[in-house]
Write an enzyme that holds these catalytic residues in place. Structure first.
Site, PDB file in Angstrom:
ATOM      1  N   THR B 101      32.342  35.543  28.306  1.00 14.57           N
ATOM      2  CA  THR B 101      32.719  36.292  29.500  1.00 14.57           C
ATOM      3  C   THR B 101      32.052  37.661  29.420  1.00 14.57           C
ATOM      4  O   THR B 101      32.369  38.459  28.535  1.00 14.57           O
ATOM      5  CB  THR B 101      34.249  36.432  29.579  1.00 14.57           C
ATOM      6  OG1 THR B 101      34.807  35.132  29.712  1.00 14.57           O
ATOM      7  CG2 THR B 101      34.655  37.281  30.774  1.00 14.57           C
ATOM      8  N   LYS B 182      34.238  34.059  37.194  1.00 14.56           N
ATOM      9  CA  LYS B 182      35.186  34.277  36.097  1.00 14.56           C
ATOM     10  C   LYS B 182      35.892  35.622  36.273  1.00 14.56           C
ATOM     11  O   LYS B 182      37.104  35.740  36.100  1.00 14.56           O
ATOM     12  CB  LYS B 182      34.455  34.236  34.751  1.00 14.56           C
ATOM     13  CG  LYS B 182      35.300  34.626  33.520  1.00 14.56           C
ATOM     14  CD  LYS B 182      36.170  33.505  33.005  1.00 14.56           C
ATOM     15  CE  LYS B 182      37.245  33.967  32.018  1.00 14.56           C
ATOM     16  NZ  LYS B 182      36.970  33.705  30.623  1.00 14.56           N
ATOM     17  N   LYS B 250      39.555  43.378  27.317  1.00  8.88           N
ATOM     18  CA  LYS B 250      38.097  43.274  27.464  1.00  8.88           C
ATOM     19  C   LYS B 250      37.745  42.761  28.863  1.00  8.88           C
ATOM     20  O   LYS B 250      36.872  43.311  29.549  1.00  8.88           O
ATOM     21  CB  LYS B 250      37.530  42.321  26.410  1.00  8.88           C
ATOM     22  CG  LYS B 250      36.030  42.119  26.514  1.00  8.88           C
ATOM     23  CD  LYS B 250      35.523  41.140  25.467  1.00  8.88           C
ATOM     24  CE  LYS B 250      35.791  39.692  25.813  1.00  8.88           C
ATOM     25  NZ  LYS B 250      34.906  39.141  26.860  1.00  8.88           N
TER      26      LYS B 250
END
Lengths: 443, 443
Positions: B101, B182, B250
């Site tokens: 990601t 995402k 994150k």
């Protein structure tokens, strides 16, 4: 001379009330004080006052009553509840000055309750104060007073005794208007108290010296009254405890609950309030509000090497960008809320620039936002600061904090609010006047 | 059969990568693994894999490379930096699947870097995954894949091996589109992970039994995938540590920094991120993210007496009102951001309802917001839920938390965002469709 002066009943001898009541003593008034904390009564007698043991006893036979308790619940209790409330003992056409900071809705309900209980004769003045314990004791407070003409007329000399000549504001709008004025001012205060901790905490995480940061900020267009007062207390390890976190939290609660009631958005004050609540949960409530910096410096790492002058200058600019972005949004939130409360915006401005909520940003952008709220077209001047300029400087700070992995509650909120203001396509191609931030709040 | 299958290089054998790589081994592929953590390499050999000691060695002679490192910085390092980076050893027209990601901007810069270094032949696929370590090991992940037709064609069988049949999403828009998909999903995830702590923390402060609260919520229109997964871990004292706070932090950082870059407002994710940062400062970073409830329960007092059934029902309703208000705003933030990223909104919806970001609120209001974003007039139906209805229930929760003197970071933010949506005069007299909340974010 003293014989000419009326006797004053004074209820609530806390940090503010004690100063106000003893100031009246010094001015030659006879004052009967009441408080639920006996040692305070002793101190008040030592200062030359008389004391009473119940609210009823305190007010009986007095033509003037000042109520300076901490909350609306306490005012309600003093006046109406318990074994010896003040109500039945109030003189005919008594002047009742409610100086506590309470919700507008409360002081309006108080007016209604008095009428319902057959005491429509009471000359109530809604007159919260601002300025801290020092100015309370000097009789130089800022006072925002609303009420009927008759009530204001009767109470005026007393308001004048307690306030600075230039800082007694008679607020149009009757009962509730004074409290609304105070509330709107406290939007600035609630945001700026936390902003001081946020800005100084950010400076510490950036590795800046806090004394130098304080001087750099206060000598710049990011200066603010609150930063000037809380900053030094941060430097002296949160001493003296001049204003507990719980005090500004109470005022923040008045703002956000009143905003909720009328459907007005207060994202800046709401953010500050949540952080205040979190400090409460950690047991910091009674600490001086300058200690809020602790919520920003946990886990901070020291710097490996000293900063160059160039680094310092760049980092001071980041802190300024953060504070100015926050102050811009705080200014908009307070002034649009003031308009919603139908306050005179010029009066709001005049009061706030001379009070604890003031800042360089408020001083310069305030009149611009007021113009915008009056329907004027605000166009960014080629050499003026645009909303995009404020945004860019704020966002550099937010991005840097993200790298430092530290929270910027108010800075992030302000950054998102400015992005809401800039989301229209026009903002991508032309600079917007910074006052247009107010459109986020304005209907 | 195994002889027909190509050899796969697999870089990054963390919780997710190890599961994915060993799944490929079970499917009969020969896999060469690389990780910087030697014990992991030993485990991987024990599972039947080969291992390499540098990225260069891992990819040499392989026609397929999967990169499942934790961050963009690690991907950059593996491919281009250090003594033996992968780049010079990559085969002609290698299929390179970046499953990490990362920001859209990073994977796009990766494509550019490859071209600049004369390796435009590399068939890069931008294909982040979702679903957790369990589904990684089962080969039933959700995968969002973008890239050139040729790259997608060559890598497709491998994407299929790693994903559930119905959960491989080929996202239009080339490199960056998978990462954007995402990212948009993670808006829902980042908000809902904190919302779980906020809702359960509120329940605890209300004196509710948390097991009963969990059941009540999940059997209602306030249910959510995240609440279903984090709730039980709250009940088992934040065990097992299935997903550290640093992991969602994150992803939140990718969202907010990308939003900052393009000028999109993300007040909900931004609020969550600040709270994540504060937990980091307190040393909670490595703890399971279910433990965020601790930020809401500090200083909580117990109840004096047990709750009646009526009290319980009223309090469950408060928790539901809180969560549904948060989920409504989270849904709007993710879908308007998706539109801004030019993603196919139907595909976003289809992916999210079946993934970790899903909830009953997203499922029902999502299609309504998509209609609104396509320009349809959304009118509140007489028997439907209006935006004012959601606001009222949320604001009851916010007011109750204020009485409890506890923070509701997301609830307060959502409450203010809804007030921004309701500020126009029309909302005072007529019910607005709840999808109109999206107008706060939409340009």
């Amino acid at each position: 001379m003293a014989a000419d002066k009326p006797r004053i009943a004074f209820i609530g001898l806390g940090a503010m009330g004690f100063g106000m009541a003893t100031h009246l003593l010094k001015q030659g008034y006879a004052v009967t004080g009441f408080d639920i904390w006996p040692p305070t009564l002793e101190r008040f007698r030592a200062a030359g006052g008389d004391t009473a043991t119940t609210p009823s006893e305190a007010v009986r036979g007095h033509d003037y009553v000042v109520c300076m308790v901490a909350t609306a619940a306490q005012a309600q209790s003093v006046l109406f509840e318990g074994e010896s409330p003040a109500l039945p003992a109030l003189s005919e056409s008594v002047s009742l000055l409610l100086c506590s900071t309470v919700p507008c809705a409360y002081v309006q309900s108080l007016e209604t309750q008095l009428v319902e209980k057959g005491r429509g004769d009471v000359l109530l003045v809604d007159c919260p104060v601002s300025g801290g314990a020092g100015r309370a004791a000097d009789g130089t407070l800022s006072i925002m007073a609303g009420g009927s003409d008759r009530a204001l007329e009767k109470g005026r000399f007393l308001l004048q005794e307690l306030s600075d000549t230039s800082k007694l504001y008679i607020v149009n709008g009757g009962i509730g208007a004074g409290s609304n004025m105070k509330m709107v001012h406290q939007v600035l205060a609630a945001v700026k108290i936390l902003a001081t901790g946020e800005g100084m905490g950010f400076a510490q995480q950036l590795g800046l010296d806090l004394t130098q940061t304080y001087e750099s900020i206060q000598n710049s267009d990011a200066s603010a009254w609150m930063f000037g007062h809380r900053g030094p207390r941060i430097l002296s390890e949160f001493k003296p405890i001049a204003s507990a976190i719980t005090i500004i939290l109470k005022d923040a609660g008045i703002i956000t609950s009143e905003a909720l009631r009328v459907g007005f958005p207060t994202p800046m004050t709401g953010t500050a309030e949540q952080v205040y609540f979190s400090s409460l949960g950690r047991g910091y409530g009674a600490d001086d509000d300058s200690s809020l910096i602790r919520l920003y410096t946990e886990g901070a790492k020291g710097l490996a090497s000293p900063l160059t002058e160039e680094d310092k200058a760049r980092k001071f600019a980041l802190v300024k960008g953060l504070l100015r972005g926050i102050y811009l949004c705080g200014t908009a939130e307070s002034l649009v809320f003031a308009k919603r409360c139908q306050l005179d915006l010029n009066q709001v401005y005049d009061l706030c620039i001379n009070a604890a909520g003031g800042s360089k940003m408020f001083e310069t952008v305030g009149p611009e936002i007021i113009s915008l709220l009056r329907g004027e077209q605000m166009v960014a001047e080629p050499n003026g600061e645009s909303l995009q300029d404020v945004a860019r400087q704020l966002q550099e700070a937010v991005a840097e904090a993200q790298r430092l992995r530290m929270p910027l509650y108010l800075g992030t909120e302000a950054s998102n609010l400015i992005r809401l203001a800039l989301k229209d396509a026009s903002s991508l191609t032309q600079p917007l006047h910074r006052a247009t931030i107010a459109k986020v709040w304005a209907a």
